[in-house]
Design a protein around this motif. Structure first.
Motif, PDB file in Angstrom:
ATOM      1  N   ALA A 402     -25.897  14.645  22.434  1.00 10.54           N
ATOM      2  CA  ALA A 402     -24.537  14.106  22.590  1.00 10.54           C
ATOM      3  C   ALA A 402     -24.516  13.023  23.663  1.00 10.54           C
ATOM      4  N   GLY A 403     -25.318  13.204  24.686  1.00  9.19           N
ATOM      5  CA  GLY A 403     -25.363  12.240  25.776  1.00  9.19           C
ATOM      6  C   GLY A 403     -25.874  10.882  25.334  1.00  9.19           C
ATOM      7  N   ILE A 404     -26.983  10.866  24.558  1.00  7.06           N
ATOM      8  CA  ILE A 404     -27.532   9.577  24.117  1.00  7.06           C
ATOM      9  C   ILE A 404     -26.568   8.915  23.125  1.00  7.06           C
ATOM     10  N   ARG A 405     -25.829   9.730  22.346  1.00  5.87           N
ATOM     11  CA  ARG A 405     -24.829   9.144  21.448  1.00  5.87           C
ATOM     12  C   ARG A 405     -23.703   8.482  22.247  1.00  5.87           C
ATOM     13  N   ASN A 406     -23.314   9.131  23.350  1.00  4.37           N
ATOM     14  CA  ASN A 406     -22.187   8.628  24.143  1.00  4.37           C
ATOM     15  C   ASN A 406     -22.490   7.315  24.844  1.00  4.37           C
ATOM     16  N   ILE A 407     -23.682   7.214  25.440  1.00  2.46           N
ATOM     17  CA  ILE A 407     -23.955   6.006  26.240  1.00  2.46           C
ATOM     18  C   ILE A 407     -24.966   5.074  25.579  1.00  2.46           C
ATOM     19  N   GLY A 408     -25.579   5.511  24.473  1.00  2.50           N
ATOM     20  CA  GLY A 408     -26.593   4.706  23.802  1.00  2.50           C
ATOM     21  C   GLY A 408     -26.118   3.319  23.398  1.00  2.50           C
ATOM     22  N   PRO A 409     -24.958   3.209  22.732  1.00  2.78           N
ATOM     23  CA  PRO A 409     -24.497   1.877  22.335  1.00  2.78           C
ATOM     24  C   PRO A 409     -24.332   0.924  23.526  1.00  2.78           C
ATOM     25  N   ALA A 410     -23.832   1.427  24.650  1.00  4.00           N
ATOM     26  CA  ALA A 410     -23.664   0.588  25.843  1.00  4.00           C
ATOM     27  C   ALA A 410     -25.022   0.147  26.387  1.00  4.00           C
ATOM     28  N   ILE A 411     -25.996   1.056  26.325  1.00  3.46           N
ATOM     29  CA  ILE A 411     -27.344   0.703  26.789  1.00  3.46           C
ATOM     30  C   ILE A 411     -27.912  -0.431  25.938  1.00  3.46           C
ATOM     31  N   ILE A 412     -27.752  -0.305  24.618  1.00  2.00           N
ATOM     32  CA  ILE A 412     -28.265  -1.334  23.703  1.00  2.00           C
ATOM     33  C   ILE A 412     -27.608  -2.678  23.999  1.00  2.00           C
ATOM     34  N   THR A 413     -26.290  -2.661  24.187  1.00  2.00           N
ATOM     35  CA  THR A 413     -25.551  -3.905  24.462  1.00  2.00           C
ATOM     36  C   THR A 413     -26.039  -4.569  25.739  1.00  2.00           C
ATOM     37  N   LEU A 414     -26.225  -3.778  26.786  1.00  2.00           N
ATOM     38  CA  LEU A 414     -26.662  -4.333  28.070  1.00  2.00           C
ATOM     39  C   LEU A 414     -28.102  -4.833  27.997  1.00  2.00           C
TER      40      LEU A 414
END
Length: 440
Positions: A402-414
């Motif tokens: 759940a954690g990687i789903r929550n912040i994963g998209p933001a990580i990819i964008t950055l």
């Protein structure tokens, strides 16, 4: 004797000169000498230590490590009143530093994302304790107590060899070490001791971090080994000792003079400064300094320090505070009619001593605070030694699905914004794997 300045009459360049520290010795020449010592110890190990013991200490023999039997023998010579004083100082220093014990932090920053900050003691620490004409058991306590409280697995003490035999170490140093649980003691001083701690020899095992004051050779050696990835970290940059006393006409001139002289006797390159809005107080302190100086066994050393010290007259206490903050003293003593109000206005002193009943000597020995402090203006950014210096701090992070789903998209964008595609891909693969699991 110390020079006198009227701050209001000085231009910017003159003000800067009035607050200048004594010039350090030729740093290029010193660095060459110390680097040679370090390189020799790295190459020859114990052989170099024994050679330097003969060359610098005048000793034909040095076993390097103090035996338990010899330590027991030396401790028998410790005077009861000194033993009691060391115990009192140990108790106060331990109380103050025990209150600094760090706590680990555990935070869930987003759902399924847990971040932790952990504190663990440094594995091996080396404590340099000056000896010779002024052995410093107080420094053993200042370094040994936090090492003990932190639980450092290995604590090593080095101190210059005694005379006429190398292992004739001051019993005060040995008793302080015993209270701190230090059993590994070596009779080595100078830059060669720092090299031995940083790189190791057959007798002295390498440490991870080196603590403690010393002469200019020791200080230079600490700087050099800290810049070598194969060397060791150090506690802080430090130079000659210094004190600034800020006092008004309510201060006791005898107390102020005594405080100035207590720092001046440390060494000829020490610096003492009196800042006051009262010309009458400055005159009275000058008279007291001249009188008290004649009674000191180390008056020649104190006189040399006074030759590059300062009396500074300011228009008011607000200006005196500004002068103090600009100087950034190692020790600051405040003796005014409004001590508490002024104390909140200081932004750069390493250790502050408030009120007429608080000599700098209290912090040097037994109040509980640490006397290992940054000098030469470093206190603007470097803190006094504390328990935290004997720990290493590190972080731990754990992400659930759940954690990687929550912040994963933001990580990819950055990551894409920084053109670091492999960073982004490390997340994309995981998100894709989770989607496959869910679809399956």
């Amino acid at each position: 004797m110390a020079a006198m300045f009227n701050w209001a009459t000085l231009n910017v360049a003159e003000q800067r000169a009035a607050l200048a520290r004594p010039q350090l010795a030729d740093s290029a020449s010193l660095r060459q000498q110390v680097q040679l010592i370090i390189d020799t110890v790295k190459l020859q190990g114990d052989k170099a230590l024994l050679s330097y013991s003969q060359q610098f200490d005048g000793l034909a023999a040095n076993s390097l490590q103090l035996s338990e039997a010899k330590k027991r023998s030396l401790l028998l010579a410790l005077l009861p009143e000194r033993k009691a004083a060391i115990e009192l100082a140990y108790d106060n220093i331990r109380k103050f530093h025990a209150a600094q014990l760090p706590r680990d932090i555990d935070v869930e920053t987003s759902a399924g994302v847990v971040c932790q900050l952990k504190n663990r003691p440094i594995s091996a620490v080396g404590l340099y304790i000056p000896g010779g004409s002024a052995p410093l058991p107080s420094t053993v306590l200042m370094l040994g107590v936090p090492a003990q409280l932190a639980g450092c697995p290995r604590t090593v003490l080095v101190t210059p060899p005694g005379k006429p035999d190398a292992d004739d170490i001051a019993p005060e140093i040995l008793y302080a070490a015993e209270l701190c649980g230090i059993a590994e003691i070596y009779t080595v001083g100078g830059a060669q001791a720092i090299a031995a701690l940083a790189y190791g020899t057959a007798t002295i095992g390498k440490v991870d971090k080196i603590f403690g004051p010393g002469n200019r050779y020791v200080t230079e050696a600490k700087q050099l080994v800290s810049q070598d990835v194969a060397g060791a970290m150090i506690d802080m940059p430090a130079g000659p000792s210094e004190v600034l006393v800020l006092a008004d006409n309510s201060a006791n001139p005898a107390f102020v003079a005594a405080d100035l002289l207590s720092q001046a006797e440390h060494g000829p390159d020490s610096q003492v400064i009196l800042v006051s809005d009262s010309a009458a107080l400055i005159d009275a302190v000058k008279t007291e300094v001249a009188t008290q100086l004649q009674l000191l066994p180390r008056k020649d050393i104190a006189s040399a320090a006074l030759s590059h010290s300062r009396y500074i007259l300011t228009e008011n206490l607000a200006q005196a505070v500004a002068v103090t903050n600009a100087y950034a003293p190692e020790h600051l003593i405040v003796q005014t009619c409004c001590d508490d109000e002024l104390t909140e206005q200081f932004s750069s002193a390493a250790s502050i001593f408030v009120g007429q009943w608080t000599p700098e000597s209290a912090g040097d020995y037994a109040s509980g605070t640490n006397h290992v402090l940054p000098t030469y203006g470093y206190s603007k950014t470097v803190s006094s030694l504390s328990l935290s210096d004997f720990y290493r701090r590190y972080t731990v992070q754990t992400l659930s699905a759940a954690g990687i789903r929550n912040i994963g998209p933001a990580i990819i964008t950055l990551a894409e914004a920084e053109s670091l595609d492999a960073h982004a891909n490390a997340v994309r693969l995981r998100l894709a794997a989770l989607n496959n699991i869910n679809q399956g």
